[in-house]
Design a protein around this motif. Structure first.
Motif, PDB file in Angstrom:
ATOM      1  N   THR A   1       3.596  35.612 -53.248  1.00  0.00           N
ATOM      2  CA  THR A   1       3.765  36.887 -52.548  1.00  0.00           C
ATOM      3  C   THR A   1       3.243  38.061 -53.362  1.00  0.00           C
ATOM      4  O   THR A   1       2.969  39.116 -52.801  1.00  0.00           O
ATOM      5  N   SER A   2       3.122  37.929 -54.679  1.00  0.00           N
ATOM      6  CA  SER A   2       2.577  39.002 -55.500  1.00  0.00           C
ATOM      7  C   SER A   2       2.116  38.435 -56.826  1.00  0.00           C
ATOM      8  O   SER A   2       2.572  37.378 -57.256  1.00  0.00           O
ATOM      9  N   MET A   3       1.182  39.128 -57.457  1.00  0.00           N
ATOM     10  CA  MET A   3       0.717  38.786 -58.798  1.00  0.00           C
ATOM     11  C   MET A   3       1.157  39.893 -59.733  1.00  0.00           C
ATOM     12  O   MET A   3       0.793  41.054 -59.547  1.00  0.00           O
ATOM     13  N   GLU A   4       1.954  39.544 -60.733  1.00  0.00           N
ATOM     14  CA  GLU A   4       2.545  40.544 -61.603  1.00  0.00           C
ATOM     15  C   GLU A   4       1.795  40.716 -62.914  1.00  0.00           C
ATOM     16  O   GLU A   4       1.718  41.816 -63.448  1.00  0.00           O
ATOM     17  N   SER A   5       1.257  39.623 -63.467  1.00  0.00           N
ATOM     18  CA  SER A   5       0.619  39.722 -64.775  1.00  0.00           C
ATOM     19  C   SER A   5      -0.401  38.613 -64.972  1.00  0.00           C
ATOM     20  O   SER A   5      -0.434  37.622 -64.228  1.00  0.00           O
ATOM     21  N   LEU A   6      -1.216  38.815 -66.002  1.00  0.00           N
ATOM     22  CA  LEU A   6      -2.261  37.862 -66.366  1.00  0.00           C
ATOM     23  C   LEU A   6      -2.241  37.742 -67.882  1.00  0.00           C
ATOM     24  O   LEU A   6      -2.234  38.756 -68.590  1.00  0.00           O
ATOM     25  N   THR A   7      -2.198  36.516 -68.412  1.00  0.00           N
ATOM     26  CA  THR A   7      -2.162  36.312 -69.861  1.00  0.00           C
ATOM     27  C   THR A   7      -3.326  35.441 -70.285  1.00  0.00           C
ATOM     28  O   THR A   7      -3.512  34.344 -69.756  1.00  0.00           O
ATOM     29  N   GLN A   8      -4.112  35.940 -71.240  1.00  0.00           N
ATOM     30  CA  GLN A   8      -5.209  35.155 -71.805  1.00  0.00           C
ATOM     31  C   GLN A   8      -4.841  34.738 -73.222  1.00  0.00           C
ATOM     32  O   GLN A   8      -4.459  35.568 -74.044  1.00  0.00           O
ATOM     33  N   THR A   9      -4.954  33.443 -73.513  1.00  0.00           N
ATOM     34  CA  THR A   9      -4.651  32.894 -74.829  1.00  0.00           C
ATOM     35  C   THR A   9      -5.914  32.298 -75.421  1.00  0.00           C
ATOM     36  O   THR A   9      -6.575  31.472 -74.770  1.00  0.00           O
ATOM     37  N   THR A  10      -6.265  32.709 -76.634  1.00  0.00           N
ATOM     38  CA  THR A  10      -7.465  32.210 -77.291  1.00  0.00           C
ATOM     39  C   THR A  10      -7.161  30.916 -78.023  1.00  0.00           C
ATOM     40  O   THR A  10      -5.985  30.568 -78.225  1.00  0.00           O
ATOM     41  N   PRO A  11      -8.192  30.169 -78.456  1.00  0.00           N
ATOM     42  CA  PRO A  11      -7.941  28.940 -79.223  1.00  0.00           C
ATOM     43  C   PRO A  11      -7.133  29.187 -80.493  1.00  0.00           C
ATOM     44  O   PRO A  11      -6.413  28.305 -80.964  1.00  0.00           O
ATOM     45  N   GLY A  12      -7.225  30.395 -81.055  1.00  0.00           N
ATOM     46  CA  GLY A  12      -6.471  30.722 -82.259  1.00  0.00           C
ATOM     47  C   GLY A  12      -5.048  31.166 -82.002  1.00  0.00           C
ATOM     48  O   GLY A  12      -4.302  31.453 -82.931  1.00  0.00           O
ATOM     49  N   GLY A  13      -4.645  31.237 -80.719  1.00  0.00           N
ATOM     50  CA  GLY A  13      -3.273  31.609 -80.376  1.00  0.00           C
ATOM     51  C   GLY A  13      -3.062  33.075 -80.094  1.00  0.00           C
ATOM     52  O   GLY A  13      -1.937  33.496 -79.796  1.00  0.00           O
ATOM     53  N   ASP A  14      -4.117  33.909 -80.164  1.00  0.00           N
ATOM     54  CA  ASP A  14      -3.967  35.325 -79.846  1.00  0.00           C
ATOM     55  C   ASP A  14      -3.782  35.490 -78.342  1.00  0.00           C
ATOM     56  O   ASP A  14      -4.459  34.842 -77.542  1.00  0.00           O
ATOM     57  N   GLU A  15      -2.880  36.390 -77.948  1.00  0.00           N
ATOM     58  CA  GLU A  15      -2.579  36.598 -76.536  1.00  0.00           C
ATOM     59  C   GLU A  15      -2.828  38.046 -76.113  1.00  0.00           C
ATOM     60  O   GLU A  15      -2.557  38.972 -76.871  1.00  0.00           O
ATOM     61  N   THR A  16      -3.347  38.201 -74.907  1.00  0.00           N
ATOM     62  CA  THR A  16      -3.474  39.502 -74.264  1.00  0.00           C
ATOM     63  C   THR A  16      -2.845  39.382 -72.885  1.00  0.00           C
ATOM     64  O   THR A  16      -3.262  38.543 -72.086  1.00  0.00           O
ATOM     65  N   THR A  17      -1.833  40.213 -72.613  1.00  0.00           N
ATOM     66  CA  THR A  17      -1.146  40.169 -71.321  1.00  0.00           C
ATOM     67  C   THR A  17      -1.424  41.458 -70.565  1.00  0.00           C
ATOM     68  O   THR A  17      -1.221  42.553 -71.091  1.00  0.00           O
ATOM     69  N   VAL A  18      -1.885  41.313 -69.331  1.00  0.00           N
ATOM     70  CA  VAL A  18      -2.213  42.450 -68.476  1.00  0.00           C
ATOM     71  C   VAL A  18      -1.198  42.499 -67.344  1.00  0.00           C
ATOM     72  O   VAL A  18      -0.983  41.507 -66.647  1.00  0.00           O
ATOM     73  N   GLY A  19      -0.566  43.649 -67.162  1.00  0.00           N
ATOM     74  CA  GLY A  19       0.380  43.831 -66.067  1.00  0.00           C
ATOM     75  C   GLY A  19      -0.259  44.651 -64.952  1.00  0.00           C
ATOM     76  O   GLY A  19      -1.131  45.497 -65.203  1.00  0.00           O
ATOM     77  N   PHE A  20       0.173  44.400 -63.705  1.00  0.00           N
ATOM     78  CA  PHE A  20      -0.406  45.078 -62.554  1.00  0.00           C
ATOM     79  C   PHE A  20       0.663  45.879 -61.816  1.00  0.00           C
ATOM     80  O   PHE A  20       1.804  45.439 -61.679  1.00  0.00           O
ATOM     81  N   SER A  21       0.263  47.035 -61.319  1.00  0.00           N
ATOM     82  CA  SER A  21       1.188  47.890 -60.578  1.00  0.00           C
ATOM     83  C   SER A  21       1.597  47.206 -59.280  1.00  0.00           C
ATOM     84  O   SER A  21       0.748  46.705 -58.546  1.00  0.00           O
ATOM     85  N   PRO A  22       2.902  47.190 -58.953  1.00  0.00           N
ATOM     86  CA  PRO A  22       3.331  46.586 -57.687  1.00  0.00           C
ATOM     87  C   PRO A  22       2.904  47.402 -56.474  1.00  0.00           C
ATOM     88  O   PRO A  22       2.918  46.902 -55.355  1.00  0.00           O
ATOM     89  N   ASP A  23       2.507  48.658 -56.692  1.00  0.00           N
ATOM     90  CA  ASP A  23       2.111  49.513 -55.577  1.00  0.00           C
ATOM     91  C   ASP A  23       0.618  49.464 -55.296  1.00  0.00           C
ATOM     92  O   ASP A  23       0.198  49.349 -54.152  1.00  0.00           O
ATOM     93  N   SER A  24      -0.193  49.562 -56.361  1.00  0.00           N
ATOM     94  CA  SER A  24      -1.645  49.654 -56.173  1.00  0.00           C
ATOM     95  C   SER A  24      -2.394  48.397 -56.582  1.00  0.00           C
ATOM     96  O   SER A  24      -3.573  48.261 -56.258  1.00  0.00           O
ATOM     97  N   ALA A  25      -1.738  47.475 -57.305  1.00  0.00           N
ATOM     98  CA  ALA A  25      -2.370  46.267 -57.858  1.00  0.00           C
ATOM     99  C   ALA A  25      -3.374  46.595 -58.951  1.00  0.00           C
ATOM    100  O   ALA A  25      -4.104  45.721 -59.400  1.00  0.00           O
ATOM    101  N   LEU A  26      -3.407  47.846 -59.435  1.00  0.00           N
ATOM    102  CA  LEU A  26      -4.265  48.211 -60.547  1.00  0.00           C
ATOM    103  C   LEU A  26      -3.608  47.836 -61.866  1.00  0.00           C
ATOM    104  O   LEU A  26      -2.381  47.677 -61.950  1.00  0.00           O
ATOM    105  N   VAL A  27      -4.404  47.706 -62.918  1.00  0.00           N
ATOM    106  CA  VAL A  27      -3.873  47.421 -64.248  1.00  0.00           C
ATOM    107  C   VAL A  27      -2.968  48.571 -64.680  1.00  0.00           C
ATOM    108  O   VAL A  27      -3.377  49.740 -64.652  1.00  0.00           O
ATOM    109  N   ASP A  28      -1.726  48.264 -65.069  1.00  0.00           N
ATOM    110  CA  ASP A  28      -0.851  49.332 -65.556  1.00  0.00           C
ATOM    111  C   ASP A  28      -0.354  49.107 -66.977  1.00  0.00           C
ATOM    112  O   ASP A  28       0.141  50.045 -67.602  1.00  0.00           O
ATOM    113  N   THR A  29      -0.495  47.905 -67.534  1.00  0.00           N
ATOM    114  CA  THR A  29      -0.144  47.677 -68.941  1.00  0.00           C
ATOM    115  C   THR A  29      -1.089  46.651 -69.558  1.00  0.00           C
ATOM    116  O   THR A  29      -1.587  45.754 -68.869  1.00  0.00           O
TER     117      THR A  29
END
Length: 562
Positions: free
Chosen positions: A125-153
């Motif tokens: 029903t909704s997509m809240e976040s996206l997490t990318q993990t590199t082979p070395g274990g580094d993580e980047t998590t992207v959060g999306f606005s529940p109103d606009s679906a734009l990147v907010d964090t």
């Protein structure tokens, strides 16, 4: 050519290729690769002279292997080469209690996971976040606005945290780093044409009902639970592959009731912590040796569980599926259709913002970081890496699922690219390990507990997670965050874990020579600094520091540019 033979050549007609003259004479029953294109193959059936011409899906994604008699990744089929898309696998997650919607594995070792909400039947029903993990274990998590679906964090494992607040003509960006004292506030101007005019919010977030996508080609969707192979597929005349028979509401409610709910209590300074984020991971006991039973840091979790707040301060519940999801092809297709709609909407919103895609926003934020006190450029590099890494992860993910910005609707080609469907339920015992992430960036894990997912009558003691840090600067905000020349502003700092010995100081030093400071003392929760306006391009550095007793001082630096 007769009607039957013409029908057999449909795959070639769709590919705008000439119909070949192929015969099954002298061939035994089975499938044979098309010598002209890797993703096509022929199937010969005893008693018929003409073969059935079939496809593994879109050209370039899969190739037919005569050795395995299955559709395989091109790099595994001699003469077909690597996949041009750099994608090793795309998985959807069908269990309603699993927070994961889809996972993409790339050929450079990165793993990108999309998390969101689902119905009791497992439809997204909704997509809240996206997490990318590199082979070395580094993580980047992207959060999306529940109103606009734009990147907010954007939050990285290196300690950088960024927020994005969008208006019709501006985006306000804040950035801070756990291992540095700076906090950055930047305004980036947008042209009206920069903002997306695409799907409505209902299109972005999909629908909570079971639906059938009339444009989805079900023939290329793989419903295997554990295999990355799709295998030769055919549909008998008269069958309807899109008839979605989702579980009844009664069975869905029964499934939800059977889920194990493991209580978690999170505190900081002896008080419930409402602003912490709790994550929980499961490790199958069959994969844990006695030597690793007390230290699982070297293991990759087998599953991430959904964690929900209970409504009481600092109390959460880990939801462990206690029964398998509906594994029917129809149910899996329903999940995939809903996920495709939801993630396609997020891609449409995020990738249609030109300054985000072309790097303008990230470059302007990094340039502003050059005003910071250090001369090494470390802060600027950290912010630029976090910002570009966040938007880059979204771009890679959307490319992988086949999102096309030129299309008018918000869907994607996800269901044509799925190689695996995953049910997070396991009947065997698992070690459940929770982790709390506090606003300061501090992460606290506690020893795990062994749980038998199929046993709904077991009693599991509550997990208790407490912050190990002392006094904390929770936030520093400015209003307005990007003042005009001559416009005054107010700085407002919030604190936690203070006591009677606490002294908070907010000090401003401007490049025009203006200086001032305020002090707030005692068991305080906030402090305010008022600053008069200044001329254009004057830079103010506001340092907020906190000291309690003999404990170490903590500080945070913010930059304001008129």
């Amino acid at each position: 050519m007769g009607g039957n033979a013409a029908a057999l050549c449909l795959g070639f007609l769709l590919s705008v290729l000439p119909c070949p003259r192929v015969s099954c004479d002298g061939r035994s029953q089975g499938s044979y690769p098309d010598p002209s294109v890797c993703h096509m193959y022929y199937t010969c059936v005893d008693g018929y002279q003409s073969p059935v011409h079939q496809s593994c899906g879109p050209a370039g994604w899969l190739a037919f292997s005569q050795v395995t008699q299955n559709c395989e990744w091109p790099q595994d089929v001699p003469g077909c080469g690597p996949s041009p898309f750099g994608i090793l696998g795309v998985s959807t997650f069908v269990n309603p209690d699993d927070p994961l919607l889809v996972e993409v594995a790339t050929d450079d070792g990165n793993v990108i996971q999309a998390q969101g909400d689902k119905t009791e039947e497992g439809a997204a029903t909704s997509m809240e976040s996206l997490t990318q993990t590199t082979p070395g274990g580094d993580e980047t998590t992207v959060g999306f606005s529940p109103d606009s679906a734009l990147v907010d964090t954007v939050v990285t494992s290196s300690g950088v945290s960024m927020t994005f607040t969008w208006t019709d003509d501006k985006v306000y960006v804040t950035a801070s780093a756990q291992n540095s004292s700076f906090e950055l506030n930047v305004q980036v101007d947008l042209e009206p044409s920069d903002m997306p005019t695409g799907p409505t919010l209902s299109e972005v977030h999909g629908t909570a009902t079971v639906f059938e996508s009339p444009t989805t080609d079900h023939s290329s969707f793989n419903n295997g639970a554990d295999s990355a192979q799709t295998g030769p597929m055919s549909t008998e005349e008269g069958q309807t592959t899109g008839d979605m028979n989702a579980p009844s509401s009664e069975s869905a409610n029964a499934m939800a009731m059977q889920s194990l709910r493991l209580p978690v209590m999170v505190t900081r300074c002896g008080r419930p912590a409402d602003d912490a984020t709790v994550k929980a991971f499961g490790y199958k006991m069959s994969n844990i040796t006695p030597l690793l039973a007390t230290d699982i840091s070297s293991l990759h979790p087998d599953v991430e569980y959904r964690v929900v707040p209970t409504g009481d301060a600092g109390k959460f519940e880990i939801v462990v599926p206690a029964s398998p999801a509906d594994s029917s092809p129809e149910a899996a297709q329903t999940v995939c259709d809903s996920v495709s709609q939801v993630v396609g909407g997020v891609c449409a919103a995020s990738l249609n913002v030109r300054p985000a895609v072309d790097g303008t926003i990230c470059n302007e934020v990094a340039d502003a970081a050059q005003f910071l006190t250090t001369q090494s450029g470390a802060e600027s590099a950290l912010v630029l890496a976090a910002c570009s890494g966040g938007f880059g992860a979204v771009q890679t993910f959307c490319d992988a699922i086949g999102f096309n910005a030129a299309e008018q609707d918000a869907s994607s080609d996800l269901c044509q690219k799925v190689t695996t469907t995953v049910d997070s339920f396991t009947p065997e015992p698992v070690l459940v390990v929770p982790k709390a992430v506090f606003p300061s960036g501090e992460e606290v894990s506690v020893p795990g507990k062994i749980v038998s997912p199929g046993n709904v009558n077991q009693t599991i003691p509550a997990f208790s997670i407490s912050s190990g840090s002392g006094h904390v600067i929770s936030s520093v905000d400015f209003n307005p965050r990007d003042p005009l020349p001559g416009q005054s502003y107010v700085g407002h700092a919030r604190f936690t874990c203070t006591d009677v010995t606490t002294v908070a100081t907010m000090k401003i030093v401007g490049t025009d020579g203006y200086q001032n400071e305020v002090q707030c003392a005692g068991a305080i929760s906030e402090c305010t600094l008022r600053v008069p306006g200044a001329q254009e391009l004057v830079v103010d550095r506001v340092t907020t520091s906190l000291q309690s007793g003999a404990g170490p001082a903590v500080s945070r630096e913010s930059v304001i540019v008129f």
